[in-house]
Motif scaffolding. Structure first.
Motif, mmCIF file in Angstrom:
data_model
loop_
_atom_site.group_PDB
_atom_site.id
_atom_site.type_symbol
_atom_site.label_atom_id
_atom_site.label_comp_id
_atom_site.label_asym_id
_atom_site.label_seq_id
_atom_site.Cartn_x
_atom_site.Cartn_y
_atom_site.Cartn_z
ATOM 1 N N GLY A 737 0.824 -1.214 0.000
ATOM 2 C CA GLY A 737 0.000 0.000 0.000
ATOM 3 C C GLY A 737 0.854 1.260 0.000
ATOM 4 O O GLY A 737 0.540 2.245 -0.700
ATOM 5 N N LEU A 738 1.935 1.249 0.772
ATOM 6 C CA LEU A 738 2.851 2.392 0.779
ATOM 7 C C LEU A 738 3.493 2.580 -0.596
ATOM 8 O O LEU A 738 3.666 3.709 -1.072
ATOM 9 N N TRP A 739 3.836 1.476 -1.237
ATOM 10 C CA TRP A 739 4.461 1.556 -2.558
ATOM 11 C C TRP A 739 3.484 2.140 -3.581
ATOM 12 O O TRP A 739 3.867 2.999 -4.396
ATOM 13 N N ASN A 740 2.245 1.682 -3.513
ATOM 14 C CA ASN A 740 1.240 2.203 -4.472
ATOM 15 C C ASN A 740 1.015 3.703 -4.291
ATOM 16 O O ASN A 740 0.857 4.440 -5.271
ATOM 17 N N LEU A 741 1.022 4.143 -3.034
ATOM 18 C CA LEU A 741 0.884 5.584 -2.772
ATOM 19 C C LEU A 741 2.094 6.338 -3.333
ATOM 20 O O LEU A 741 1.967 7.446 -3.879
ATOM 21 N N GLY A 742 3.259 5.712 -3.212
ATOM 22 C CA GLY A 742 4.459 6.307 -3.795
ATOM 23 C C GLY A 742 4.358 6.433 -5.299
ATOM 24 O O GLY A 742 4.794 7.440 -5.897
ATOM 25 N N GLU A 743 3.759 5.442 -5.959
ATOM 26 C CA GLU A 743 3.550 5.511 -7.411
ATOM 27 C C GLU A 743 2.656 6.698 -7.780
ATOM 28 O O GLU A 743 2.868 7.373 -8.803
ATOM 29 N N LEU A 744 1.655 6.956 -6.935
ATOM 30 C CA LEU A 744 0.787 8.119 -7.158
ATOM 31 C C LEU A 744 1.598 9.410 -7.106
ATOM 32 O O LEU A 744 1.423 10.307 -7.961
ATOM 33 N N TYR A 745 2.507 9.521 -6.114
ATOM 34 C CA TYR A 745 3.320 10.735 -5.985
ATOM 35 C C TYR A 745 4.284 10.892 -7.163
ATOM 36 O O TYR A 745 4.571 12.010 -7.619
#
Length: 790
Positions: A737-745
């Motif tokens: 989940g943290l990685w996916n949020l990073g992809e958004l950024y």
């Protein structure tokens, strides 16, 4: 009157001078000397014969009586023969020369270096030196833990430092008359001349009254009946310090110093004293295993260490010899014929336990056997109570207290059983035949049923709260799967129970991201299922599917594919191709194909990689669709399993649309499927559930690819907060989940925020999955690419 007192003092001094030549003179000789000197002094004899003292107003004076030609002298209101002897003895003792050194009868110390009890020695001295009261301190603990050795080391240390100038008296407290030992010490070490006519308690009382000046240490070793010792304890004087070693819980003595086994470092140090430092350094790993196998029990370490040295064995060979028969191995028994052994050891480990076993009630012994069925881990008392036995709750509590009284059991609400005591209980229970064989089977069956009830509580998606509630019981549930006799027998486990045990344990580990532990569980499940049910059984297919799931999580994709395919073929052969179990395995195999499609941007331009990836996507799509069709046919449209299929198929469409422009139209399909899955889940399951978090995350990933960034960020935050609450901060799902949020950024060119999220995610994944996992390798590459773009 004054003249008479002076002459009497001279007379007694003369008697004392004569006795110095014969220091062992008894009271009869004293009277004879007194008579002879009195007759030599005619003036004093005449005065004595005429004088009768009448005591009034509590006045003290000398009183003389002439009876039968023998003078008797005393200091009291009414002097009789015994009192006179007491006074004369006291006078003579004061005139005798003092003994050199501290009076003591301590056993010899045989240990070169005392280890692991430095803190206990300090605490013990503090307790014994409490001011303005009689200090009575008990060293308590199980047999073999080193109570006597601690008391001996304390006594020797303070003998050298002159802490107790009044003497150190060592007494045996088990099945030996303590009073006689005190009297013997007073005579031999203090030189006291005791009256001959009084009983034992009065003799001991006399000893306390006339004991040498200074603080005194009295050690009562291995007391098993405190009431027999109590009448002989010293009077209420703060100069007497009493140290008791016992296996009992003495309620009469508050706050005993309770000894536990040694810490690992101290255990290794003790073993080193027996076998030498060089051997420890050569086999350090095996030395630690040996200490662990013996439960760091000092007595066991000394006995086994002695045996290793005598037999010239390697520690590896010693471990092999202890395997399976630890407590019965001759190294743990004391050899009375071995004259080369100088340690202060009176008995072997089993014999040390036997002393306490003989004093247990039958109920305590039966509880001991029940506890021996549990694993070598803390045992919650509620788990013991959940086992159906002939004992009710109150009787079970009384039996527990009985075991606690002899330090067989330690703890409060959660209890610990030493591994050697565990083995001892198992052997003694069958040796003494406390119950019939069929009752033993019933007890084991009841134990298994209690553990199965725990395994049933592990849901398919347990939360962190569920895990915490179940965790204390899991080692004991796991104990069943270690027992092959139980696993292959219908006496203890039904076929359904057999599967429940393994599945419950596997889910427990998987839910925490402990995939290696889960893999070991499912490997055991598969091998035992083959033995119990045969290779073509549905139970074997179930275990293959479970093992493949864990291999997928571990990144062992080839192995996972093999087991999925075997499970699928076996299930179709037994149940047909339209069964719900078939749909489940198809769904899992499709997830494997889609999970392998995490390629970097550069890899997508490789034509062969592109085609392989597209092929896996299409295989996954075919399997997802078929699984969804079966579930819709077998279940209602709003069933959670239908929602699962919709969610997986929607995620696949989103990935396929993002991977190739050929499938760009799949974006709308993906959103429709994901939204429908989310609605079903919201309406059919608890909103505080990992499946809700999964739907939120998958929708957020889709919205990121559709450039709907604000919606995506809101959903990511909701999903992360829910997963962190349910699964914990360090779960692999949280990391993703943290990685996916990073992809958004990254999509929004917020590279610093993305880098921090990627780094945190990578740390969690490395801790859970290891550096060789495909996800970790891919994450490292993506993080490196990001550094070049910043």
């Amino acid at each position: 009157m004054a003249d008479f007192a002076e002459q009497l003092e001279l007379l007694l001094t003369e008697v004392a001078k004569k006795l110095k030549d014969e220091p062992q003179a008894n009271s009869k000789q004293l009277v004879a000397y007194f008579k002879a000197v009195l007759l030599e002094n005619s003036e004093l004899a005449s005065a004595a014969s005429r004088m009768i003292q009448i005591n009034q107003d509590n006045a003290k004076s000398f009183q003389t009586l002439v009876e039968g030609g023998i003078a008797q002298v005393g200091v009291h209101y009414h002097v009789d023969k015994d009192t006179l002897k007491d006074v004369l003895n006291t006078f003579i003792q004061e005139q005798k020369p003092r003994l050199v050194g501290i009076p003591q009868n301590l056993p010899r110390i045989c240990i070169q270096k005392f280890v692991g009890r430095e803190k206990e020695l300090e605490i013990l001295h503090q307790k014994l030196q409490e001011k303005n009261q009689v200090a009575i301190c008990a060293i308590a603990g199980m047999g073999g833990v080193g109570k006597t050795e601690l008391a001996l080391q304390y006594a020797h240390y303070h003998c050298q430092h002159n802490t107790y100038p009044g003497g150190i008296c060592w007494l045996q407290g088990r099945d030996v008359e303590v009073g006689n030992q005190i009297v013997a010490f007073a005579r031999t070490q203090l030189g006291l001349q005791l009256p001959d006519v009084i009983d034992l308690e009065n003799q001991v009382s006399y000893c306390w009254r006339h004991w040498q000046e200074g603080e005194v240490l009295l050690v009562l070793d291995d007391v098993n009946y405190f009431e027999k010792v109590k009448p002989y304890l010293p009077p209420q004087s703060s100069r007497f310090k009493v140290l008791i070693t016992t296996r009992l819980q003495l309620v009469e003595l508050p706050q005993p110093l309770t000894l536990d086994v040694l810490e690992e470092e101290a255990a290794l140090d003790l073993l080193q004293q027996c076998i030498g430092k060089e051997k420890i350094l050569q086999e350090l790993a095996n030395a630690k295993k040996l200490c662990q196998r013996l439960g760091n029990l000092p007595l066991a370490l000394q006995l086994v260490g002695r045996y290793v040295k005598k037999q010239k064995l390697s520690l590896e060979k010693m471990l092999e010899r202890l395997e399976g028969i630890c407590l019965r191995h001759k190294s743990l028994d004391k050899d009375d014929n071995d004259r080369t052994f100088t340690l202060n050891i009176k008995r072997g480990v089993a014999a040390a336990f036997e002393l306490s076993w003989d004093e247990l009630t039958n109920e305590g012994k039966q509880l001991g056997y029940l506890l021996s069925l549990f694993a070598l881990a803390p045992i919650p008392w509620f788990l013991v109570e959940s086992v159906k036995t002939v004992q009710d709750t109150d009787d079970l509590g009384d039996a527990r207290v009985n075991l606690e009284d002899f330090h067989f059991l330690q703890g409060d609400q959660t209890y610990h059983l030493h591994q050697l005591i565990r083995e001892f209980f198992q052997e003694k229970f069958f040796q003494e035949k406390l119950v019939q064989p069929e009752q033993v089977n019933e007890l084991q069956h009841s134990f298994c049923q209690a553990m199965i009830a725990v395994a049933q509580k592990v849901s398919e998606s347990p939360t962190q709260h569920d895990i915490q509630a179940i965790a204390p019981a899991i080692p004991h549930v796991t104990e069943i799967v270690k027992n092959r006799t139980i696993l292959i027998s219908n006496i203890f486990l039904t076929d359904e129970d057999f599967c429940l045990i393994f599945v419950g344990i596997g889910r427990f580990y998987t839910a925490q991201g402990l995939y290696k532990e889960a893999a070991l569980c499912y490997q055991n499940y598969l091998s035992n299922a083959i033995e119990r049910f045969g290779e073509e059984s549905l139970e074997v297919a179930s275990s293959q599917n479970s093992l493949a799931n864990v291999y997928k999580d571990l990144g062992h994709y080839d192995d996972a594919k093999i087991y999925y395919q075997q499970a699928l073929n076996l299930t179709i052969n037994r149940l047909g191709d339209n069964h719900l179990d078939v749909a489940t395995i198809m769904n899992n195999l499709a997830l494997l194909y889609s999970q392998q499609n995490n390629n970097t941007q550069q890899e997508r331009y490789n034509l062969s990689v592109y085609r392989e990836t597209e092929e896996r996507y299409l295989k996954a799509r075919r399997l997802f669709r078929k699984a969804l069709k079966i579930r819709k046919f077998r279940l209602r449209e709003d069933h959670p399993l239908v929602a699962q299929s919709l969610n997986h198929l929607g995620t696949l469409y989103a990935g396929l649309a993002h991977y190739s422009w050929q499938y760009s139209s799949y974006t709308q399909k993906a959103e429709r499927l994901l939204q429908k899955a989310f609605e079903i889940r919201k309406n059919t399951i608890n909103t505080e559930h990992p499946d809700i978090a999964e739907s939120l995350n998958n929708l957020a990933c889709l919205y990121t690819k559709m450039y709907r960034y604000s919606e995506a960020e809101s959903l990511f935050f909701q999903s992360l907060a829910l997963n962190q609450s349910l699964l914990g901060e360090t779960h692999p799902v949280v990391a993703l989940g943290l990685w996916n949020l990073g992809e958004l950024y990254v999509a929004q060119h917020q590279y610093n925020g993305a880098r921090d999220l990627f780094q945190k995610s990578l740390e969690i994944l490395q801790n859970c999955l290891g550096n060789d996992h495909p996800l970790v390798i891919s994450a490292c590459k993506l993080l490196e690419d990001l550094r070049y773009r910043m």
